[in-house]
Design a protein around this motif. Sequence first.
Motif, mmCIF file in Angstrom:
data_model
loop_
_atom_site.group_PDB
_atom_site.id
_atom_site.type_symbol
_atom_site.label_atom_id
_atom_site.label_comp_id
_atom_site.label_asym_id
_atom_site.label_seq_id
_atom_site.Cartn_x
_atom_site.Cartn_y
_atom_site.Cartn_z
ATOM 1 N N ILE A 1 -33.621 48.415 -1.118
ATOM 2 C CA ILE A 1 -33.683 47.830 -2.470
ATOM 3 C C ILE A 1 -35.088 47.293 -2.719
ATOM 4 C CG2 ILE A 1 -32.888 45.890 -3.889
ATOM 5 C CD1 ILE A 1 -30.079 46.367 -2.554
ATOM 6 N N ARG A 2 -35.643 46.569 -1.758
ATOM 7 C CA ARG A 2 -36.994 46.019 -1.920
ATOM 8 C C ARG A 2 -38.023 47.136 -2.084
ATOM 9 N NH1 ARG A 2 -41.567 45.433 -2.321
ATOM 10 N NH2 ARG A 2 -42.909 43.727 -1.703
ATOM 11 N N GLU A 3 -37.866 48.203 -1.336
ATOM 12 C CA GLU A 3 -38.778 49.344 -1.425
ATOM 13 C C GLU A 3 -38.735 49.944 -2.834
ATOM 14 O OE1 GLU A 3 -41.569 52.059 0.098
ATOM 15 O OE2 GLU A 3 -40.678 50.446 1.266
ATOM 16 N N ALA A 4 -37.531 50.140 -3.356
ATOM 17 C CA ALA A 4 -37.369 50.728 -4.698
ATOM 18 C C ALA A 4 -37.828 49.759 -5.788
ATOM 19 C CB ALA A 4 -35.913 51.116 -4.924
ATOM 20 N N TRP A 5 -37.618 48.477 -5.589
ATOM 21 C CA TRP A 5 -37.995 47.451 -6.565
ATOM 22 C C TRP A 5 -39.515 47.329 -6.663
ATOM 23 C CZ3 TRP A 5 -36.233 45.134 -10.623
ATOM 24 C CH2 TRP A 5 -36.675 43.873 -11.020
ATOM 25 N N GLY A 6 -40.189 47.392 -5.534
ATOM 26 C CA GLY A 6 -41.648 47.377 -5.512
ATOM 27 C C GLY A 6 -42.281 46.006 -5.694
ATOM 28 N N MET B 1 -36.892 47.029 10.330
ATOM 29 C CA MET B 1 -36.830 46.032 9.278
ATOM 30 C C MET B 1 -38.245 45.864 8.726
ATOM 31 S SD MET B 1 -34.007 43.389 10.847
ATOM 32 C CE MET B 1 -34.851 43.138 12.375
ATOM 33 N N LYS B 2 -38.395 46.298 7.497
ATOM 34 C CA LYS B 2 -39.720 46.366 6.905
ATOM 35 C C LYS B 2 -40.071 45.129 6.075
ATOM 36 C CE LYS B 2 -42.507 49.587 4.224
ATOM 37 N NZ LYS B 2 -42.547 50.889 3.582
ATOM 38 N N TYR B 3 -39.121 44.640 5.298
ATOM 39 C CA TYR B 3 -39.416 43.542 4.367
ATOM 40 C C TYR B 3 -38.700 42.231 4.707
ATOM 41 C CZ TYR B 3 -41.320 47.251 1.440
ATOM 42 O OH TYR B 3 -42.042 48.302 0.960
ATOM 43 N N PHE B 4 -37.512 42.331 5.260
ATOM 44 C CA PHE B 4 -36.698 41.139 5.505
ATOM 45 C C PHE B 4 -36.496 40.931 6.999
ATOM 46 C CE2 PHE B 4 -35.630 42.616 1.276
ATOM 47 C CZ PHE B 4 -35.638 41.451 0.537
ATOM 48 N N LEU C 1 -33.117 43.802 -11.612
ATOM 49 C CA LEU C 1 -32.834 44.112 -10.216
ATOM 50 C C LEU C 1 -31.398 44.616 -10.069
ATOM 51 C CD1 LEU C 1 -33.610 44.111 -7.195
ATOM 52 C CD2 LEU C 1 -32.878 41.703 -7.135
ATOM 53 N N PHE C 2 -30.461 43.929 -10.686
ATOM 54 C CA PHE C 2 -29.048 44.321 -10.673
ATOM 55 C C PHE C 2 -28.901 45.756 -11.165
ATOM 56 C CE2 PHE C 2 -24.768 44.514 -12.442
ATOM 57 C CZ PHE C 2 -23.998 43.793 -11.549
ATOM 58 N N ASP C 3 -29.534 46.057 -12.302
ATOM 59 C CA ASP C 3 -29.460 47.409 -12.878
ATOM 60 C C ASP C 3 -30.083 48.443 -11.944
ATOM 61 O OD1 ASP C 3 -28.193 46.319 -15.092
ATOM 62 O OD2 ASP C 3 -29.990 46.354 -16.359
ATOM 63 N N THR D 1 -26.892 57.079 -7.723
ATOM 64 C CA THR D 1 -27.624 58.263 -7.280
ATOM 65 C C THR D 1 -27.476 58.505 -5.774
ATOM 66 O OG1 THR D 1 -29.671 56.972 -7.063
ATOM 67 C CG2 THR D 1 -29.309 58.121 -9.166
ATOM 68 N N GLY D 2 -26.616 57.731 -5.110
ATOM 69 C CA GLY D 2 -26.317 57.943 -3.704
ATOM 70 C C GLY D 2 -27.374 57.457 -2.731
ATOM 71 N N ARG D 3 -28.314 56.648 -3.197
ATOM 72 C CA ARG D 3 -29.373 56.143 -2.311
ATOM 73 C C ARG D 3 -28.892 54.991 -1.436
ATOM 74 N NH1 ARG D 3 -33.721 55.315 -6.794
ATOM 75 N NH2 ARG D 3 -34.991 54.387 -5.167
ATOM 76 N N ILE D 4 -27.914 54.245 -1.921
ATOM 77 C CA ILE D 4 -27.319 53.155 -1.140
ATOM 78 C C ILE D 4 -25.816 53.110 -1.430
ATOM 79 C CG2 ILE D 4 -29.384 51.685 -1.033
ATOM 80 C CD1 ILE D 4 -28.086 49.983 -3.306
ATOM 81 N N ALA D 5 -25.092 52.449 -0.534
ATOM 82 C CA ALA D 5 -23.677 52.136 -0.750
ATOM 83 C C ALA D 5 -23.515 50.654 -0.431
ATOM 84 C CB ALA D 5 -22.798 52.968 0.167
ATOM 85 N N PHE D 6 -22.751 49.956 -1.248
ATOM 86 C CA PHE D 6 -22.515 48.540 -0.999
ATOM 87 C C PHE D 6 -21.036 48.228 -1.134
ATOM 88 C CE2 PHE D 6 -24.103 48.889 -5.435
ATOM 89 C CZ PHE D 6 -22.959 48.508 -6.126
#
Length: 136
Positions: free
Chosen positions: A43-48, A1-4, A93-95, A103-108
């Motif tokens: 998500i946080r990593e990609a959001w920056g 757990m890196k950010y949360f 963020l939603f977008d 792009t297959g980086r996450i599944a929700f």
Amino acid sequence: MKYFTIAELCRSSTADNKRIDNTPAPEIREKLQTLIEELLDPIREAWGKPIRVNSGYRCPALNQAVGGVSTSQHQKGEAADLNAGDPTKNRELFDKIVEMQKTGRIAFDQLIDEAHYRWVHISYRKTGNRGQVLHL
């Protein structure tokens, strides 16, 4: 757990004010850890940039106190409401999350724009994620 952290996902001013014990059971903690590892940290990593958790785990008493639906995934440790700062940033963020899914980086399970991007709801199940994108 890196950010949360799990503690961050269990924090609630409503629980504090109403003296509700929002401590998750071990099986809920495990789901919260999975939610962080599979969705929130990537998500946080990609959001920056920082993302605030408005609401994470809610025990049944807290869920009722905040007017949550009885089937809320928050009660299962499978959901979090996120805020990137304001409705414009929340829409971005939603977008970004939609792009990550496509792009297959996450599944929700569900990604929900709540009240015209006042916050972004996201959920994850270990199996059977529906990939629903909703605007409520």
